[in-house]
Design an enzyme around this catalytic site. Structure first.
Site, PDB file in Angstrom:
ATOM      1  N   HIS B  68      -1.968  -2.513  12.849  1.00 36.15           N
ATOM      2  CA  HIS B  68      -1.949  -3.881  13.358  1.00 36.15           C
ATOM      3  C   HIS B  68      -0.732  -4.628  12.826  1.00 36.15           C
ATOM      4  CE1 HIS B  68      -4.101  -4.248   9.529  1.00 36.15           C
ATOM      5  NE2 HIS B  68      -3.776  -5.525   9.505  1.00 36.15           N
ATOM      6  N   HIS B  70      -0.107  -7.229  10.844  1.00 37.12           N
ATOM      7  CA  HIS B  70       0.089  -7.861   9.534  1.00 37.12           C
ATOM      8  C   HIS B  70       1.197  -7.164   8.753  1.00 37.12           C
ATOM      9  CE1 HIS B  70      -4.096  -9.927   9.404  1.00 37.12           C
ATOM     10  NE2 HIS B  70      -3.163 -10.707   9.907  1.00 37.12           N
ATOM     11  N   ASP B  72       1.642  -6.490   5.693  1.00 35.15           N
ATOM     12  CA  ASP B  72       1.314  -5.471   4.698  1.00 35.15           C
ATOM     13  C   ASP B  72       0.972  -4.138   5.370  1.00 35.15           C
ATOM     14  OD1 ASP B  72      -0.996  -6.693   5.650  1.00 35.15           O
ATOM     15  OD2 ASP B  72      -2.172  -6.139   3.891  1.00 35.15           O
ATOM     16  N   HIS B 157     -10.544  -7.449  13.511  1.00 35.95           N
ATOM     17  CA  HIS B 157      -9.577  -7.890  12.493  1.00 35.95           C
ATOM     18  C   HIS B 157      -8.545  -8.889  13.015  1.00 35.95           C
ATOM     19  CE1 HIS B 157      -7.579  -7.963   8.711  1.00 35.95           C
ATOM     20  NE2 HIS B 157      -6.442  -7.529   9.232  1.00 35.95           N
ATOM     21  N   ASP B 178      -7.276  -2.116   9.076  1.00 39.94           N
ATOM     22  CA  ASP B 178      -8.223  -3.156   8.658  1.00 39.94           C
ATOM     23  C   ASP B 178      -9.168  -3.383   9.817  1.00 39.94           C
ATOM     24  OD1 ASP B 178      -6.730  -3.237   6.426  1.00 39.94           O
ATOM     25  OD2 ASP B 178      -5.932  -5.253   6.709  1.00 39.94           O
ATOM     26  N   GLU B 203     -10.499   1.185   4.908  1.00 36.71           N
ATOM     27  CA  GLU B 203     -10.130   0.088   4.018  1.00 36.71           C
ATOM     28  C   GLU B 203     -11.375  -0.312   3.231  1.00 36.71           C
ATOM     29  OE1 GLU B 203     -10.438  -3.774   4.512  1.00 36.71           O
ATOM     30  OE2 GLU B 203     -11.016  -3.916   6.609  1.00 36.71           O
TER      31      GLU B 203
END
Lengths: 705, 595
Positions: B68, B70, B72, B157, B178, B203
């Site tokens: 995804h 994000h 991180d 998420h 996530d 996760e």
């Protein structure tokens, strides 16, 4: 000694013969012969693959494929051409239609004035329009396990199948197919329910009466099967059985079959289907396009290596070039508007209309039509326009990249924003007050029998300034116009059918090379009106297998293998030996488990040791299934090496006699004969321990299979 | 024994810098390629030298999959592909592909333009990197090459988040990225089918949390905003343009609607309009409720939320402002913060993580006096609140996913070691499967035991199925015998006869003959007939034939009788059988005959 041996050799031949005979009957079995035969026969029946053809319409197909033990319906097309036999359903009272004379037979004996009306020299049924359903008697439709939908035009008969046949299976379709299909069904129901007509006409369907009617009613087939439209409740119930799938998603059916939709390039979410097991592959090609319009391009390569390719949904207008038609559409539209007339475009609410709007978006300014209002009138107009913008994944690359910017993929968003295109649920309400002329109206239904288009026909038909432009290829425009004759308005026929033409399809088939092609019989001969055009038919080697409504075809499969899984424990215990360079063999004795159409092999558990006295009894009583059969042998026993081996085991007195096929060894001390030949060894020996020793020595020279 | 190896380069017993290497069936796959928000040095990116010391990564990796958008999870992607060097395929979903470059560009601007870092990836590199991306559709089976296939599942998420199933032959791994097992305001819940992977890599951010804490946090958030507005204060919410901002907007929009509030909500200009557009175009990725009603009312067309103009900041009365960027390190959010910081009626709500050195980080750590440029100091009197709105599965959700997918092994990443330890215990206890939690750079090896797929000749299979008895009984397994031919890459299981034929080999017949003497005064023919009737009565279920040429055949054992030349009462029984005979040793037969 020699005569005894010869007798033994002769006997061995008899034994072989007996064995061969047994082999040829194909049974090593212990269950009674009759039972066994029956079982094998049943198995064979299950493996036979059949195609039941429930629709004769080549672009609105409905076929049932029995593949392995699975029953799969391919598409669920609804033949709506039957509605052309009915009178239009006007939205507002039409004095013209209500005053039509009833039909009376020439000799006056039959008066069906209530059901049949004469209009413009033809006879029409005055009742709620009815559709021609897929055949329901050819096989028990409740046995259908799954229905695969290829595009939203080919699912319109779904409620008839899922709601009234005892169907308990699952329907598979892509998300755009489901959403837009739902809209189109909703629209159809809305068109019908908006103008309720209590009267149902059945008398004319009587065979004796139908025979007396003028054409085309007289020639209509299966009229008793015609049905009125379904209700919204039935639509919702039918669509609740749909399971969504994505392109190239592999869906397992009962462990036996895997189905997978592929992009077909024809419409949003349209798909062809692959139906395959590990060793058989059927491709179902329905409504595909190689033109660059809005949908994702067609996936051709995945169709390769098919045993059977079922081909439906080719273009209905093989001689009309879609690009040329689009050009003609624009120029006729502009001409009419400039002359102060209105343009009526009867069309479906999804599909080609997106391309028409995109074309107009580019054309409007250059043609100086910037101030002309464009109206899209349908109960689902808004939804259709909105939905088209949210299926980026299903669009062609160009449109996909727009979404990354982020911009709406279709330019009709801008047409709406700038007020050039307005959409209304119907002619009632806001539209009547905001409507300005001259204008362009997109509205349904393309058959001109129901929907808002009926009103515009009544409104604009009398003036030669106006033009009706047909873009949908599903209905003959002359038949569609029949109940409105005489007409003053101009009629332009620009059918836009982006589906594969014969040239494209033969190129495609050359590329993907299926072993067999199955197609509607219409594709195996030139069109009736153009019988000299041999380029407008499929010419293939081997020739395609044609089908028509109610055909049942046996599909040619040469199924020889099935997938089986060897569990790790067994796999590790196998001892392969190399027979030839690069080729190894291993004998396998294992337990066969068959569950959910999946076969696995696992090691045979060691039987618990039993007291010897009991054991003998068991051997006799129990059929010898549990015993591992001895392997077949191959190779030859070399004389010199064998003699040397014998010597090593203390057998020294050997007299060798040459024969026509090999040698006879006489072990004099042991009174034993060994006949060595190229393809056989015969040990004549009365002592069991010695025989066992000799057997093991011979086996050393042979390969076991 | 085949094995699967998993090595986290990031997110091993840690949150941030997600990057997990998987070796399966001879293929190497990188799962996510994220950056660590907490570091400004080398530790910011995963240590790619673990894969290779020199040379390009292309030779070592078969594909990269991003779960995804994000940072991180994707923040190191341009660095990896353009600066370290990787030209192979990168897979992500359509929304991720659309949004990820925007966040990367934002991140680059902050790092390079504001902090003045050099040796960082450029805008062009982001573009070049995105050219290597192949979009993934949900549930589509993508063939990376002939052996490696991947399939994406919905993960909740954030918009476009996916879990991915990686399969080579009969071995497989699922990576969750996530995910979120309960639908929230704009997204649906994660779902996967019973794919029984060898390893499920999950996760474990909220490994020890059990209740659905998100609803509570939302209520908290609304309560705080509402209180502040009620007392006439102004609320500043620094956000990044995409992701959490939309979720909070929906939250406030529905709250304003329900409570009939009049205070204005503003969204700072720039990306905002555009960002909402992504959500409108990718509506199929949102939850069912939003999808169902989007034609009538698009949830991302906000009625109460209006575009912000910098002059509004000085307007009297309460208001709520969403402003970028999210860490208060620059731009509009910082300007507004400076204006409002002096009034204790006002409030700033930080809905996400703040990097060290940013004002956001400082005020979250309780600093009340800030040094600004030009030696000025700023007194922070307004209320500072921190709330995390990230949507992750809690312990209950993780257990639920295990029940869905039925993995053979479990591997935890993206969480704190202590919490992982707790969850590991629970998983091992409840599911009796092994659970691993490797640290960064530590390799977990799992031995797999795949079945071997083989093509069995239909004749052989049919014959064996028929042998099972008149009615196939699943409980009574059938024994089958055949020959496995291994040629090039194909494995075929056929009957011995067919194997001989296919391999072009001759059969070698091995036969045995022996003589048995017995006393019987009858004629040869009578003796034979007596033997025949006797065998018939004793050997039930065998094929026994009496042929006119004076032989009896039991299955394929031939029996003949002749009189001894010396004594006509002594009969010589001639038994002849082939090696393959099943009835057992001939002595059995002999015993049967003699008795």
């Amino acid at each position: 000694m020699t005569p005894r041996l010869l007798g033994a050799v002769e006997d061995s031949r008899a034994g072989n013969k007996a064995r061969r005979e047994q082999k040829s009957s194909g049974e090593r079995c212990c269950v009674s012969k009759a039972n066994c035969c029956q079982l094998i026969y049943q198995q064979l029946l299950l493996l036979k693959m059949k195609l039941y053809c429930l629709s004769g319409h080549p672009t609105l197909p409905c076929n049932v494929l029995k593949f392995k033990s699975t029953t799969i319906m391919l598409d669920c097309g609804l033949d709506t051409t039957s509605v052309l036999n009915f009178l239009p359903l006007p939205l507002v009272h039409s004095p013209r239609l209500s005053k039509l004379p009833g039909w009376v037979s020439k000799d006056g004996t039959i008066n069906l004035g209530k059901e049949l009306k004469e209009c413009a020299g033809r006879v029409f049924v005055d009742a709620q329009p009815e559709f021609c359903l897929p055949e329901r008697e050819l096989l028990d439709l409740s046995t259908i396990d799954v229905i695969l939908i290829s595009n939203y035009h080919c699912m319109m008969a779904l409620p008839y199948i899922t709601e009234h046949t005892g169907f308990t299976g699952t329907v598979y379709a892509t998300e755009p197919t489901l959403q837009i299909g739902r809209l189109l069904m909703e629209e159809l129901v809305n068109f019908m329910e908006r103008v309720p007509k209590a009267q149902s006409a059945t008398s004319w369907k009587n065979k004796e009466i139908q025979r007396m009617l003028p054409g085309p009613l007289k020639d209509a087939v299966d009229v008793w099967m015609w049905k009125r439209c379904y209700s919204m409740q039935e639509v919702n119930s039918a669509l609740s059985k749909v399971q969504l799938v994505g392109y190239s998603q592999k869906v397992e059916l009962f462990g036996a079959v895997q189905v997978s939709p592929l992009s077909s390039g024809y419409s949003l979410g349209s798909s062809n289907w692959i139906i395959q097991s590990h060793h058989e592959k059927v491709s179902y090609v329905s409504g595909s396009s190689l033109l660059t319009t809005h949908p994702q391009p067609m996936d051709q390569s995945s169709l390769k290596n098919s045993d059977v390719l079922i081909l439906t949904g080719l273009t209905q207008m093989p001689t009309a070039n879609p690009d040329g038609m689009l050009g003609e559409f624009c120029s006729n539209l502009a001409m009419t508007i400039r002359a102060g007339g209105n343009v009526l475009v009867p069309c479906y609410s999804s599909g080609v209309i997106y391309d028409l709007l995109e074309c107009l978006y580019q054309f409007i300014e250059s043609a100086n039509l910037g101030t002309t209002p464009f109206y899209f009138i349908s109960p689902i107009a808004n939804s259709s326009l909105e939905f088209s913008q949210i299926f980026a994944e299903w669009l062609c690359h160009n449109k996909q990249t727009k979404v990354y910017l982020p911009e709406p993929p279709f330019p009709h968003a801008e047409l709406i924003q700038t007020n050039k295109l307005k959409h209304y649920p119907s002619i009632h309400g806001d539209f009547s007050s905001e409507f300005r002329q001259p204008c362009v109206v997109f509205t349904g239904h393309p058959s001109l029998r129901f929907g808002d288009v009926v009103h515009f026909m009544e409104l604009w038909g009398k003036s030669s300034l106006n033009t009706i432009i047909f873009t949908e290829p599903d209905f003959s425009y002359l038949d569609a116009l029949a109940p409105y004759q005489p007409l003053a308005m101009k009629c332009v026929y620009c059918p836009i059918d982006t589906r594969l033409n014969f040239h494209q399809v033969s190129k495609l088939l050359k590329e993907v090379q299926p072993l067999h092609v199955v197609c509607p019989e219409q594709y195996t001969q030139p069109p009736l009106t153009q019988s000299h055009r041999s380029d407008l038919m499929l010419e293939l080697q081997p020739p395609p297998m044609p089908y028509r409504r109610c055909s049942v075809l046996n599909l040619p499969f040469r199924r020889r293998y099935e997938r089986i899984y060897i569990l790790p424990e067994l796999a590790n215990s196998l001892v392969p030996s190399e027979i030839k360079p690069g080729v190894s063999v291993a004998t396998v004795s294992a337990l066969l488990h068959s569950k959910d159409n999946k076969h696995t092999l696992q090691s045979v558990p060691k039987p618990p040791p039993m007291p010897p006295s009991k054991k003998r009894k068991r051997v006799i009583e129990e059929p010898p299934v549990a015993l591992a059969p001895k392997p077949m042998l191959s190779g030859a026993v070399a004389l010199e090496a064998f003699l040397a081996t014998l010597q090593k085991h203390g057998i020294t007195e050997v007299k060798v006699e040459e024969t026509a096929d090999g040698h006879i060894l006489h072990l004099q001390a042991e009174d034993t004969l060994i006949q060595l030949e190229e393809d056989g060894t015969h040990i004549v020996c009365d002592s069991e321990p010695l025989r066992t020793t000799l057997r093991d020595l011979v086996l050393r020279f042979l390969q076991k299979l | 024994m085949p094995e699967i190896k998993v090595t986290p380069l990031g997110a091993g017993q840690d949150v941030g810098r997600s990057c997990i290497l998987v070796s399966i069936g001879g293929k190497n796959i990188m799962l996510d390629c994220g950056m660590h928000m907490g570091y400004n040095d080398d530790r910011r990116f995963p240590d790619f030298s673990y894969i290779t010391q020199n040379g390009r990564l292309t030779d070592f990796l078969d594909c990269v999959i991003i779960s995804h958008f994000h940072l991180d999870h994707c923040g190191a992607l341009p660095y990896m592909s353009e600066m370290v060097g990787y030209d192979g395929p990168i897979y992500m979903t359509h929304p991720t592909k659309a949004i990820c470059p925007i966040l990367l560009e934002d991140f680059r601007k902050i790092t390079v333009d504001k902090k003045g870092e050099t040796n960082f990836f450029t805008s062009q590199m982001i573009k070049d990197c995105m050219k290597k991306v192949i979009p993934l559709n949900l549930h589509q089976t993508v063939q990376v090459d002939d052996e490696l296939e991947i399939k994406a599942y919905y993960a909740g998420h954030v918009l476009g988040a996916a879990m991915v199933h990686i399969k080579v032959g009969s071995e497989s791994v699922v990576y969750t990225g996530d995910y979120n097992m309960t639908p929230d305001r704009h997204l649906g819940a994660a779902w996967i089918d019973k794919c029984r992977p060898d390893i499920l890599i999950s996760e474990s951010t909220y490994a020890t949390t059990i209740r659905d804490s998100k609803r509570c946090r939302e209520r908290d958030f609304l309560k705080k905003v509402h209180e502040s507005i009620e007392r006439g204060g102004k609320v500043l919410i620094p956000v990044f343009a995409l992701g959490r901002a939309q979720e909070l907007c929906i939250l406030l929009e529905t709250f304003w609607e329900r409570m009939n509030l009049k205070a204005p909500i503003y969204f700072s200009t720039g990306l905002t309009e555009k960002a909402n557009h992504y959500y409108k175009l990718f509506i199929t990725w949102t939850n069912q409720k939003i999808r169902k009603t989007f034609v009538q009312r698009n949830m991302f067309e906000f009625k109460h939320i209006k575009a912000f103009d910098r002059s509004y900041a000085d307007n009297p009365g309460p208001m709520v402002v969403f402003a970028t960027p999210g860490m208060l390190h620059a731009g509009q959010s910082l300007q507004i913060f400076k204006k409002w910081a002096g009034n204790e009626k006002n409030m700033v709500i930080m809905p996400g993580y703040c990097v060290q050195g940013t004002i956001g980080h400082k005020i979250l750590n309780g600093q009340r006096k800030l040094e600004m440029e030009g030696r000025a100091t700023l007194d922070v009197k307004l209320q500072v609140e921190y709330m995390s709105f990230s949507a992750h599965a809690d312990a209950k959700g993780i257990m639920q996913l295990i029940r869905m997918a039925e993995p053979r092994n479990m591997l935890l990443v993206h969480g704190e070691a202590v919490k992982m330890e707790f969850l590991k215990g629970k998983i091992e206890q409840e599911f009796s499967i092994d659970c691993y939690m490797p640290a960064n750079g530590e390799t977990t090896t799992v031995t797999t035991n795949p079945s071997v797929p083989v093509d069995i000749s239909l004749n052989l299979l049919k014959r064996e199925m028929a042998l099972g008895g008149p009615l196939p009984d699943p409980k009574k397994p059938r024994t089958m015998h055949g020959t496995l031919i291994m040629k090039e890459n194909s494995l075929k299981l056929v009957s011995s006869e067919q194997a001989l034929k296919e391999l072009g080999l001759n059969e070698h017949q091995l036969r045995f003959t022996c003589h048995v003497q017995l006393q019987d005064p009858h004629s040869d023919a009578d003796t034979l007939h007596r033997i025949y009737t006797h065998l018939k009565s004793v050997l039930k279920g065998y094929t026994i034939q009496h042929l006119p040429d004076g032989t009896v055949i039991v299955e394929s054992i031939v029996i003949k009788v002749s009189s001894s030349t010396e004594d006509s009462n002594t009969k010589v029984l001639l038994l002849s059988w082939s090696y393959q005979v099943q009835i057992g040793p001939h002595s059995t037969l002999k015993k049967v005959i003699v008795t």
